[in-house]
Write a protein that holds these residues in place. Sequence first.
Motif, PDB file in Angstrom:
ATOM      1  N   GLY A  16       0.958   0.134   9.572  1.00 53.33           N
ATOM      2  CA  GLY A  16       1.335  -0.837   8.910  1.00 53.33           C
ATOM      3  C   GLY A  16       1.014  -2.165  10.094  1.00 53.33           C
ATOM      4  N   VAL A  17       1.591  -1.950  11.074  1.00 49.36           N
ATOM      5  CA  VAL A  17       1.432  -3.061  12.161  1.00 49.36           C
ATOM      6  C   VAL A  17       0.178  -3.597  12.351  1.00 49.36           C
ATOM      7  N   ALA A  18      -0.669  -2.964  12.338  1.00 48.19           N
ATOM      8  CA  ALA A  18      -2.016  -3.256  12.532  1.00 48.19           C
ATOM      9  C   ALA A  18      -2.784  -4.017  11.187  1.00 48.19           C
ATOM     10  N   ILE A  19      -2.492  -3.835  10.247  1.00 46.88           N
ATOM     11  CA  ILE A  19      -2.648  -4.277   8.808  1.00 46.88           C
ATOM     12  C   ILE A  19      -1.480  -5.513   8.335  1.00 46.88           C
ATOM     13  N   LEU A  63       0.401  -1.451   0.043  1.00 46.69           N
ATOM     14  CA  LEU A  63       0.169   0.000   0.002  1.00 46.69           C
ATOM     15  C   LEU A  63       0.750   1.294   0.235  1.00 46.69           C
ATOM     16  N   ARG A  64       1.952   0.668  -0.370  1.00 47.03           N
ATOM     17  CA  ARG A  64       3.106   2.467   0.300  1.00 47.03           C
ATOM     18  C   ARG A  64       2.498   3.240  -0.999  1.00 47.03           C
ATOM     19  N   ARG A  99       3.301   5.860   6.109  1.00 45.15           N
ATOM     20  CA  ARG A  99       2.730   5.651   7.361  1.00 45.15           C
ATOM     21  C   ARG A  99       2.720   3.573   6.970  1.00 45.15           C
ATOM     22  N   THR A 100       3.039   3.158   6.164  1.00 43.91           N
ATOM     23  CA  THR A 100       2.826   1.368   6.116  1.00 43.91           C
ATOM     24  C   THR A 100       4.527   1.400   6.503  1.00 43.91           C
TER      25      THR A 100
END
Length: 506
Positions: A186-189, A173-174, A180-181
């Motif tokens: 990013g950790v949540a995803i 998703l970068r 923010r990834t």
Amino acid sequence: MKKTTSVFSISIVIAIMFIIWGTIPESSLPRYHLNAVSGAVHTFLIDKFGWFYLLSASLFLAFSLFLIFSRYGNIRLGRDGEEPEYSYMTWFAMLFSAGMGIGLVFWGVAEPVSHYYTPPTGEEATAEAARLAMRYSFFHWGLHPWAIYGVLALALAYFQFRKREAGVISRTLRPLLGARTEGGLGVAIDTLAVYATIFGVATSLGLGAIQISGGLHQLFPNISNSISTQLLIIVVVTALFMLSAQTGLNKGIKWLSNINIALALLLMLFMLFAGPTNFIMDVFTSTIGTYLQNLPSMSFRLNPFEQNDWPKVWTIFYWAWWIAWAPFVGTFIARISRGRTIREFMIGVLVVPTIFSALWFSVFGGSALYLEQFQHAGIGEVMNEKGVETALFFTFEHFPFAPLLSGIAILLICTFFVTSADSATFVLGMQTTNGSLNPPNSVKFVWGIIQSAAATILLWTGGLQALQTASIIAAFPFAIIMILIVLSLIRSFQEEVTRKAKKPIQ
């Protein structure tokens, strides 16, 4: 463990919490038990957002087909001129073993027979019900699920091997999210992807143990089809896949995948020629035609003017299940697809497994429906009395060498079982070590133990269904993430093609 990321520790805490939650007696927390809470959330999502699952799955299929015929199809998943890492045969065997192998064995007979007696429309146990049963079996295991897997796998392979990003889902998703990834988002995803993988695979371990136990009881009546037998099977299979996991991708998984395909082809060809061959091939040919002809209408069918929950029980459930499994299967397919072009990748991921699944259901489901319709074999009654896991083995009793067929089927389930679990430990290792192509054995060992422990404890306490439901809940937010991944891919492809067009000719 030095290579692990924060996703590793967060995911382990979540996994342990869910396992503990599932082991608490339902009488102690009647309203807040895992089964009650996950069931309520799942029902809400299916009732309120069933349309969203259908539209999302169809979007992924449309995007996959578009890529095959678009100018982006020539982009290579790696450096320009890079050759694929695996041969076509090994590639097909590995992606298929990780994707649906054990599910096809479990549902090859059971699903068509279930649809025959509870069809989506019309009367049960008729010729039209049989046609619908085969068509919807093709539909549920055909182009849509492999498009879901293919989109995520393509994104991971493209960004990791061509754009040199870390091989985790958040980095795909970068182009949309930028830096923010690499932060909390990013950790949540990535944690959501690990969550879906852990519980999805743990559920499959439990269901696989149930079918192996049922087959052993059918073959050897002295072996009871009980919880103790199922737990013993999980222990044995855990030891086997942990041993395989330590050998790495190019030994354990590769060898077992080739064995899987060989056994599956052997079993399928015997059933084809020992059974009603002309009938089976007629079923395959005619159902392929009606499947493609009715694909648009089936893709968007919800029955809003009828009191019929069949699409929710079957199609929407399947689409949510495939989306929940996408992080696992997609990550593994991406890992083994380096060096292929996007067109080659999409054709391989969509067409080959779909045709094989159609043949599988034609041979096993077609044979079962032939026995039900023309010989009144009673497979449906056996399924109701003894469980759907016995359907395949009861069908074998109407063929020559039934004990041998059952033995081969049990061996096939075991090898698919080991390969799926082995692949899952590999994928979980990748997802929690920032996309390492060869995660440490210690990390894979930890995930293997957690998966087996979850399956064992929840099988023992009766919480396996709740765990499956909890895994499927992850499909809703992950479907949104996958839609963003499609947009991210389109943006990145457009930038690459534009950049190439502006590059001066040397």
